[in-house]
Design an enzyme around this catalytic site. Structure first.
Site, PDB file in Angstrom:
ATOM      1  N   ASP A 195       3.468  -4.176  -8.039  1.00 52.69           N
ATOM      2  CA  ASP A 195       2.976  -2.940  -7.417  1.00 52.69           C
ATOM      3  C   ASP A 195       3.608  -1.704  -8.035  1.00 52.69           C
ATOM      4  O   ASP A 195       3.230  -0.587  -7.691  1.00 52.69           O
ATOM      5  CB  ASP A 195       3.218  -2.963  -5.904  1.00 52.69           C
ATOM      6  CG  ASP A 195       4.690  -3.089  -5.554  1.00 52.69           C
ATOM      7  OD1 ASP A 195       5.294  -4.098  -5.961  1.00 52.69           O
ATOM      8  OD2 ASP A 195       5.238  -2.199  -4.888  1.00 52.69           O
ATOM      9  N   ASN A 196       4.563  -1.907  -8.952  1.00 55.95           N
ATOM     10  CA  ASN A 196       5.209  -0.781  -9.624  1.00 55.95           C
ATOM     11  C   ASN A 196       4.796  -0.647 -11.087  1.00 55.95           C
ATOM     12  O   ASN A 196       5.410   0.125 -11.829  1.00 55.95           O
ATOM     13  CB  ASN A 196       6.737  -0.918  -9.559  1.00 55.95           C
ATOM     14  CG  ASN A 196       7.290  -0.574  -8.195  1.00 55.95           C
ATOM     15  OD1 ASN A 196       6.647   0.125  -7.415  1.00 55.95           O
ATOM     16  ND2 ASN A 196       8.476  -1.062  -7.887  1.00 55.95           N
TER      17      ASN A 196
ATOM     18  N   ASP B 198       9.961   5.509   7.711  1.00 55.82           N
ATOM     19  CA  ASP B 198       9.727   6.877   8.190  1.00 55.82           C
ATOM     20  C   ASP B 198       8.878   7.705   7.235  1.00 55.82           C
ATOM     21  O   ASP B 198       8.554   8.854   7.521  1.00 55.82           O
ATOM     22  CB  ASP B 198      11.049   7.588   8.488  1.00 55.82           C
ATOM     23  CG  ASP B 198      11.944   7.747   7.258  1.00 55.82           C
ATOM     24  OD1 ASP B 198      11.475   7.485   6.125  1.00 55.82           O
ATOM     25  OD2 ASP B 198      13.121   8.124   7.429  1.00 55.82           O
ATOM     26  N   GLY B 199       8.520   7.120   6.070  1.00 62.16           N
ATOM     27  CA  GLY B 199       7.652   7.834   5.135  1.00 62.16           C
ATOM     28  C   GLY B 199       8.322   8.973   4.397  1.00 62.16           C
ATOM     29  O   GLY B 199       7.655   9.765   3.746  1.00 62.16           O
TER      30      GLY B 199
ATOM     31  N   ARG C  16      -2.515   0.196  -9.932  1.00 64.73           N
ATOM     32  CA  ARG C  16      -1.454  -0.754 -10.235  1.00 64.73           C
ATOM     33  C   ARG C  16      -2.022  -2.159 -10.462  1.00 64.73           C
ATOM     34  O   ARG C  16      -3.148  -2.453 -10.052  1.00 64.73           O
ATOM     35  CB  ARG C  16      -0.456  -0.789  -9.067  1.00 64.73           C
ATOM     36  CG  ARG C  16       0.030   0.580  -8.620  1.00 64.73           C
ATOM     37  CD  ARG C  16       0.397   0.568  -7.134  1.00 64.73           C
ATOM     38  NE  ARG C  16       0.575   1.926  -6.615  1.00 64.73           N
ATOM     39  CZ  ARG C  16       1.745   2.507  -6.409  1.00 64.73           C
ATOM     40  NH1 ARG C  16       2.862   1.870  -6.670  1.00 64.73           N
ATOM     41  NH2 ARG C  16       1.817   3.739  -5.941  1.00 64.73           N
TER      42      ARG C  16
ATOM     43  N   GLY D 194       3.039   3.617   1.256  1.00 70.98           N
ATOM     44  CA  GLY D 194       3.697   3.708   2.546  1.00 70.98           C
ATOM     45  C   GLY D 194       4.450   4.993   2.804  1.00 70.98           C
ATOM     46  O   GLY D 194       4.707   5.343   3.954  1.00 70.98           O
ATOM     47  N   ARG D 195       4.829   5.704   1.749  1.00 75.26           N
ATOM     48  CA  ARG D 195       5.464   7.016   1.919  1.00 75.26           C
ATOM     49  C   ARG D 195       4.979   8.004   0.859  1.00 75.26           C
ATOM     50  O   ARG D 195       5.675   8.908   0.437  1.00 75.26           O
ATOM     51  CB  ARG D 195       6.983   6.909   1.886  1.00 75.26           C
ATOM     52  CG  ARG D 195       7.584   6.318   0.623  1.00 75.26           C
ATOM     53  CD  ARG D 195       9.085   6.499   0.643  1.00 75.26           C
ATOM     54  NE  ARG D 195       9.736   5.828  -0.485  1.00 75.26           N
ATOM     55  CZ  ARG D 195      10.990   6.040  -0.850  1.00 75.26           C
ATOM     56  NH1 ARG D 195      11.727   6.916  -0.187  1.00 75.26           N
ATOM     57  NH2 ARG D 195      11.525   5.404  -1.860  1.00 75.26           N
TER      58      ARG D 195
ATOM     59  N   GLY E 266       0.857  -1.173   0.000  1.00 80.66           N
ATOM     60  CA  GLY E 266       0.000   0.000   0.000  1.00 80.66           C
ATOM     61  C   GLY E 266       0.894   1.224   0.000  1.00 80.66           C
ATOM     62  O   GLY E 266       2.115   1.127   0.179  1.00 80.66           O
TER      63      GLY E 266
END
Length: 459
Positions: free
Chosen positions: A251-252, A122-123, A183, A89-90, A87
């Site tokens: 996912d890319n 840490d995003g 995606r 994430g950053r 999902g």
């Protein structure tokens, strides 16, 4: 300039597809890159720097677009291992707009803070990572690859610790302009949960808003056919550009076939099928010469997800057509970069094969080859002349006169050397930023890349 046309189309899918999130608060906002050319395509180039920071650094919603950022939900295969814990994430989907071609576009982020999918990260995004994404997208756009565009980079004043570069290092938040962030992994997530209703809803959304030209006997057949065409085109464009994405996980890869999300990318210094971009790709899964294979494998995973709401026969034809479509797309991309018109499938494929044979045998720089032979006719002396006298070029030299066109007129083609982007130059452009905050070499390089792009767009 295009008219600003905001959209909120994604909201029609409902909250099974995303989570509303908040952007991180950053201690400072320094505009390092604003892509006014891309902004002009969506009617946002008139923003002042203050307004730019407000929207793309503090993430105040754009008028009429999404009222709150959305972290999109998806799964995916990472190096062919399924991961259900993915999902955004950053990053998040910040806004939707229409471009000057009427397409639905997403403004998505990288480094904008943590989300429910950050998985202990840490995003954040390093400033060097943002600079690398600028260079990748600018170079690929110039070479005619279907790619996202780096829209904005704002330095945020934070210090980050990373294991793969000297730390602490500077931080940034990046905004990209994409034709969709849906995606393959978006479909995989709903198939994993056996959610037929959401899967069908996502298919309908993509056909209505992202691929209205797609056709087929059923909605699923139309969408998979569209995905196959896009993936075949993208794989071919990567090859013609000499580019290695590095992380072609499901996912890319987005449903529109537009390349995005650049991490350990590289341009190949020679036509080497085994050349890899990611230091962690020990098996060479996503090596230069295996990218078409990787994208085809990903298509089968998309097909597997769609199998939940479709019959096998709906998927079989388009999926089996990938090799043929890839060969045709490779001829388009290779001869397009060479600057010659196609003659016919057999003749085109013969010339493409001759080019690849010669480049493999001589291990010369592909950028130099295409630069020297643009238009099918070499102009003047070249530092690569010793390569062209090699026996490996005999078949190319025999075939290319049938394809030759008039020499291009842009003054770029009179330069001594082509514009390139090998890893040493990436590092040399980052060094003055890291050492003395000197951005002039980077901006000069962007100007040079765009000049090359103008030359490649000549008829």
């Amino acid at each position: 300039m295009a008219e600003y046309r905001p959209e909120t189309t994604i909201l029609g899918l409902g909250d099974a597809f995303y989570d509303a999130v908040e952007a991180a608060r950053f201690p400072q906002h320094v505009v390092r890159f604003r892509n006014d050319r891309a902004a002009a395509s969506v009617g946002l180039d008139g923003l002042s720097d203050e307004a730019w920071i407000d929207h793309f650094g503090r993430f105040t919603p754009l008028p009429g677009s999404l009222p709150q950022p959305l972290a999109l939900r998806y799964h995916g295969h990472q190096f062919r291992t399924y991961n259900p814990d993915l999902g955004d994430g950053r990053g998040f989907l910040f806004a939707q707009v229409r471009d000057d071609r009427g397409r639905l576009m997403d403004l998505g982020t990288k480094g904008s803070g943590t989300t429910p999918y950050s998985r202990f990260g840490d995003g954040r995004l390093t400033l060097k990572g943002a600079v690398r994404e600028i260079l990748a997208t600018e170079m690929l756009e110039a070479l005619g690859v279907t790619t996202s565009r780096t829209f904005s980079v704002i330095e945020t004043g934070e210090a980050l610790t990373r294991n793969d570069e000297p730390s602490p290092t500077r931080a940034a938040v990046l905004v990209r302009l994409n034709h969709s962030h849906i995606r393959y992994g978006s479909f995989q997530r709903h198939a994993f949960h056996q959610d037929r209703e959401s899967l069908a809803k996502l298919v309908d959304y993509c056909l209505a808003h992202l691929a209205p030209e797609a056709s087929g006997p059923t909605p699923v057949a139309a969408l998979i056919d569209h995905a196959v065409k896009g993936a075949a085109r993208l794989a071919a464009q990567y090859m013609a550009a000499g580019f290695v994405h590095g992380v072609l996980n499901t996912d890319n890869i987005n449903i529109t076939g537009e390349s995005f999300d650049y991490g350990p990318w590289r341009f190949a210094p020679a036509w080497d099928a085994g050349f890899t971009a990611a230091y962690f790709d020990h098996a060479g899964l996503y090596a230069f010469g295996r990218q078409a294979e990787a994208l085809q494998w990903n298509l089968f995973q998309l097909g597997g997800a769609l199998r939940l709401i479709a019959e096998t026969d709906e998927l079989k034809g388009p999926l089996e057509a990938f090799p043929q479509r890839y060969r045709a797309a490779l001829s388009d991309a290779m001869l397009g970069r060479l600057g010659v018109k196609r003659l016919g499938s057999a003749e085109d494929e013969a010339l493409v094969a001759a080019i690849q044979t010669a480049l493999v045998a001589t291990q010369m720089d592909p950028d130099r080859f295409f630069f020297d032979w643009r238009g099918g006719v070499r102009r003047g002396a070249s530092v690569a002349d010793h390569h062209y006298s090699h026996d490996a070029f005999s078949e190319f030299l025999r075939l290319v006169p049938d394809f030759a066109t008039s020499a291009p007129s842009h003054d770029y083609w009179a330069d001594a050397d082509p514009c390139t982007m090998l890893i040493d130059e990436v590092e040399s452009l980052w060094a003055p930023i890291a050492e003395r905050d000197d951005w002039a070499p980077l901006h000069a390089k962007i100007a040079a890349i765009r000049r090359m792009g103008e030359a490649h767009r000549e008829p």
